[in-house]
Enzyme design. Structure first.
Site, PDB file in Angstrom:
ATOM      1  N   LYS A   1      81.026  93.287  34.481  1.00 29.92           N
ATOM      2  CA  LYS A   1      80.067  92.617  35.342  1.00 29.92           C
ATOM      3  C   LYS A   1      79.949  93.295  36.700  1.00 29.92           C
ATOM      4  O   LYS A   1      78.958  93.124  37.417  1.00 29.92           O
ATOM      5  CB  LYS A   1      80.527  91.162  35.576  1.00 29.92           C
ATOM      6  CG  LYS A   1      80.627  90.332  34.343  1.00 29.92           C
ATOM      7  CD  LYS A   1      81.269  88.978  34.683  1.00 29.92           C
ATOM      8  CE  LYS A   1      81.542  88.211  33.419  1.00 29.92           C
ATOM      9  NZ  LYS A   1      82.572  87.188  33.638  1.00 29.92           N
TER      10      LYS A   1
ATOM     11  N   GLU B   1      78.685 102.377  37.984  1.00 35.60           N
ATOM     12  CA  GLU B   1      79.964 101.644  38.068  1.00 35.60           C
ATOM     13  C   GLU B   1      80.167 101.114  39.488  1.00 35.60           C
ATOM     14  O   GLU B   1      79.660 101.691  40.456  1.00 35.60           O
ATOM     15  CB  GLU B   1      81.129 102.587  37.737  1.00 35.60           C
ATOM     16  CG  GLU B   1      81.758 102.364  36.371  1.00 35.60           C
ATOM     17  CD  GLU B   1      82.548 101.062  36.251  1.00 35.60           C
ATOM     18  OE1 GLU B   1      82.275 100.099  36.991  1.00 35.60           O
ATOM     19  OE2 GLU B   1      83.438 101.007  35.406  1.00 35.60           O
TER      20      GLU B   1
ATOM     21  N   ASP C   1      88.979 103.375  39.621  1.00 33.54           N
ATOM     22  CA  ASP C   1      90.351 103.134  40.065  1.00 33.54           C
ATOM     23  C   ASP C   1      91.246 104.132  39.340  1.00 33.54           C
ATOM     24  O   ASP C   1      91.378 105.279  39.754  1.00 33.54           O
ATOM     25  CB  ASP C   1      90.679 101.669  39.758  1.00 33.54           C
ATOM     26  CG  ASP C   1      92.062 101.235  40.220  1.00 33.54           C
ATOM     27  OD1 ASP C   1      92.850 102.075  40.665  1.00 33.54           O
ATOM     28  OD2 ASP C   1      92.358 100.029  40.119  1.00 33.54           O
TER      29      ASP C   1
ATOM     30  N   LYS D   1      88.549 105.074  44.412  1.00 34.54           N
ATOM     31  CA  LYS D   1      89.865 104.999  45.064  1.00 34.54           C
ATOM     32  C   LYS D   1      90.479 106.394  45.068  1.00 34.54           C
ATOM     33  O   LYS D   1      90.506 107.064  44.031  1.00 34.54           O
ATOM     34  CB  LYS D   1      90.773 104.021  44.331  1.00 34.54           C
ATOM     35  CG  LYS D   1      90.358 102.583  44.548  1.00 34.54           C
ATOM     36  CD  LYS D   1      91.430 101.637  44.057  1.00 34.54           C
ATOM     37  CE  LYS D   1      90.900 100.214  44.063  1.00 34.54           C
ATOM     38  NZ  LYS D   1      91.846  99.251  43.471  1.00 34.54           N
TER      39      LYS D   1
ATOM     40  N   PHE E   1      93.441  96.904  46.748  1.00 31.93           N
ATOM     41  CA  PHE E   1      92.624  96.046  45.895  1.00 31.93           C
ATOM     42  C   PHE E   1      91.514  95.427  46.749  1.00 31.93           C
ATOM     43  O   PHE E   1      91.789  94.790  47.768  1.00 31.93           O
ATOM     44  CB  PHE E   1      93.469  94.954  45.245  1.00 31.93           C
ATOM     45  CG  PHE E   1      92.715  94.223  44.180  1.00 31.93           C
ATOM     46  CD1 PHE E   1      92.560  94.780  42.920  1.00 31.93           C
ATOM     47  CD2 PHE E   1      92.132  92.992  44.433  1.00 31.93           C
ATOM     48  CE1 PHE E   1      91.837  94.126  41.931  1.00 31.93           C
ATOM     49  CE2 PHE E   1      91.412  92.328  43.456  1.00 31.93           C
ATOM     50  CZ  PHE E   1      91.264  92.895  42.202  1.00 31.93           C
ATOM     51  N   VAL E   2      90.276  95.652  46.338  1.00 34.58           N
ATOM     52  CA  VAL E   2      89.144  95.173  47.128  1.00 34.58           C
ATOM     53  C   VAL E   2      88.284  94.214  46.313  1.00 34.58           C
ATOM     54  O   VAL E   2      88.305  94.242  45.074  1.00 34.58           O
ATOM     55  CB  VAL E   2      88.269  96.358  47.619  1.00 34.58           C
ATOM     56  CG1 VAL E   2      89.005  97.188  48.657  1.00 34.58           C
ATOM     57  CG2 VAL E   2      87.813  97.237  46.452  1.00 34.58           C
TER      58      VAL E   2
ATOM     59  N   ASP F   1      85.528  91.486  41.759  1.00 34.28           N
ATOM     60  CA  ASP F   1      86.113  90.147  41.777  1.00 34.28           C
ATOM     61  C   ASP F   1      87.629  90.168  41.845  1.00 34.28           C
ATOM     62  O   ASP F   1      88.279  91.182  41.580  1.00 34.28           O
ATOM     63  CB  ASP F   1      85.715  89.395  40.502  1.00 34.28           C
ATOM     64  CG  ASP F   1      86.512  89.876  39.288  1.00 34.28           C
ATOM     65  OD1 ASP F   1      86.551  91.097  39.050  1.00 34.28           O
ATOM     66  OD2 ASP F   1      87.125  89.036  38.601  1.00 34.28           O
TER      67      ASP F   1
HETATM   68  P1  IMP Z   1      89.858 101.723  36.128  1.00 31.62           P
HETATM   69  O1  IMP Z   1      89.750 101.757  34.637  1.00 31.62           O
HETATM   70  O2  IMP Z   1      91.279 101.556  36.591  1.00 31.62           O
HETATM   71  O3  IMP Z   1      89.174 102.894  36.799  1.00 31.62           O
HETATM   72  O4  IMP Z   1      89.190 100.392  36.629  1.00 31.62           O
HETATM   73  C1  IMP Z   1      87.871 100.137  36.463  1.00 31.62           C
HETATM   74  C2  IMP Z   1      87.548  98.668  36.604  1.00 31.62           C
HETATM   75  O5  IMP Z   1      88.614  97.896  37.123  1.00 31.62           O
HETATM   76  C3  IMP Z   1      86.423  98.516  37.601  1.00 31.62           C
HETATM   77  O6  IMP Z   1      85.171  98.646  36.977  1.00 31.62           O
HETATM   78  C4  IMP Z   1      86.676  97.126  38.150  1.00 31.62           C
HETATM   79  O7  IMP Z   1      86.065  96.165  37.318  1.00 31.62           O
HETATM   80  C5  IMP Z   1      88.175  96.965  38.080  1.00 31.62           C
HETATM   81  N1  IMP Z   1      88.794  97.273  39.384  1.00 31.62           N
HETATM   82  C6  IMP Z   1      89.438  98.395  39.737  1.00 31.62           C
HETATM   83  N2  IMP Z   1      89.870  98.326  41.014  1.00 31.62           N
HETATM   84  C7  IMP Z   1      89.450  97.133  41.477  1.00 31.62           C
HETATM   85  C8  IMP Z   1      89.571  96.486  42.767  1.00 31.62           C
HETATM   86  O8  IMP Z   1      90.123  96.995  43.750  1.00 31.62           O
HETATM   87  N3  IMP Z   1      89.018  95.246  42.845  1.00 31.62           N
HETATM   88  C9  IMP Z   1      88.384  94.640  41.804  1.00 31.62           C
HETATM   89  N4  IMP Z   1      88.254  95.210  40.601  1.00 31.62           N
HETATM   90  C10 IMP Z   1      88.781  96.450  40.435  1.00 31.62           C
END
Ligand code: IMP
Length: 178
Positions: A41, A97, A101, A129, A150-151, A157
């Site tokens: 979302k 996106e 992260d 990040k 964490f944001v 969310d």
């Molecule tokens: P990744 O697979 O670790 O790159 O994370 C991707 C998904 O994790 C993002 O599309 C977000 O939905 C969620 N996410 C990652 N970091 C944050 C954050 O700091 N706050 C909220 N959601 C996050």
């Protein structure tokens, strides 16, 4: 309304960045149709605002994936909750996106989408990040590099809350619902 947490990126800064990304995408796809793929979302606001800053014809599709559940740590396990409605074979795809992260979600999505033989795939992410990608991901259209905090806000969310904040903010532990 009082702001929540420590604001990292203001509404104005987001608007400027989104306008810049829209101009970059418009220039790069002046001669080819582009399919924007929003990742639900979190990317719904970026998708809505970015698409309105793109001056070339675009089509829309969405995928929903689960990566985080309700916690603040990436599990590395990605599940497709909603797949694309369109074929992407031969299409120029831009994945939209909210945040990169660990990069695990995008890595999984890229592998999954390349199998469908698109002409190209690029990534537009409002936030990246810094220094914590477990898998390097090339983000061509990037709003901001941010520290690995964490944001929430602007689509992001914590336990389903705060997506509607118009800014991006670092939640103080005291602000977290127990
Ligand atoms: P990744 O697979 O670790 O790159 O994370 C991707 C998904 O994790 C993002 O599309 C977000 O939905 C969620 N996410 C990652 N970091 C944050 C954050 O700091 N706050 C909220 N959601 C996050």
């Amino acid at each position: 309304m009082e702001t929540l947490g420590t604001v990292l990126i203001t509404e104005e800064q987001i608007a400027d960045a989104v306008a810049r990304l829209g101009a970059e995408i418009s220039a790069d796809y002046a001669d080819s149709d582009v399919l924007l793929v929003g990742i639900l979302k979190g990317a719904f606001l970026t998708m809505a605002d970015l698409s309105r800053q793109i001056q070339v014809p675009v089509e829309f599709d969405f995928m929903a994936v689960s990566s985080y559940g309700d916690a603040t740590k990436s599990s590395g396990v990605v599940r497709i909750l909603k797949d694309l409605e369109q074929e992407i074979s031969g299409r120029h795809v831009v994945i939209v996106e909210d945040i990169v992260d660990t990069g695990l979600t995008l890595h999984y999505l890229l592998e999954n989408l390349w199998v469908r033989k698109p002409a190209s795939i690029e990534i537009a992410a409002l936030l990246v990040k810094e220094g914590i990608q477990e898998i390097p991901i090339e983000v061509k259209y990037r709003g901001f590099n941010i520290p690995p905090d964490f944001v929430v806000g602007y689509g992001l969310d914590y336990t389903g809350l705060y997506r509607n904040l118009p800014y991006v903010t670092v939640l103080d532990p005291d602000d977290l619902p127990s």
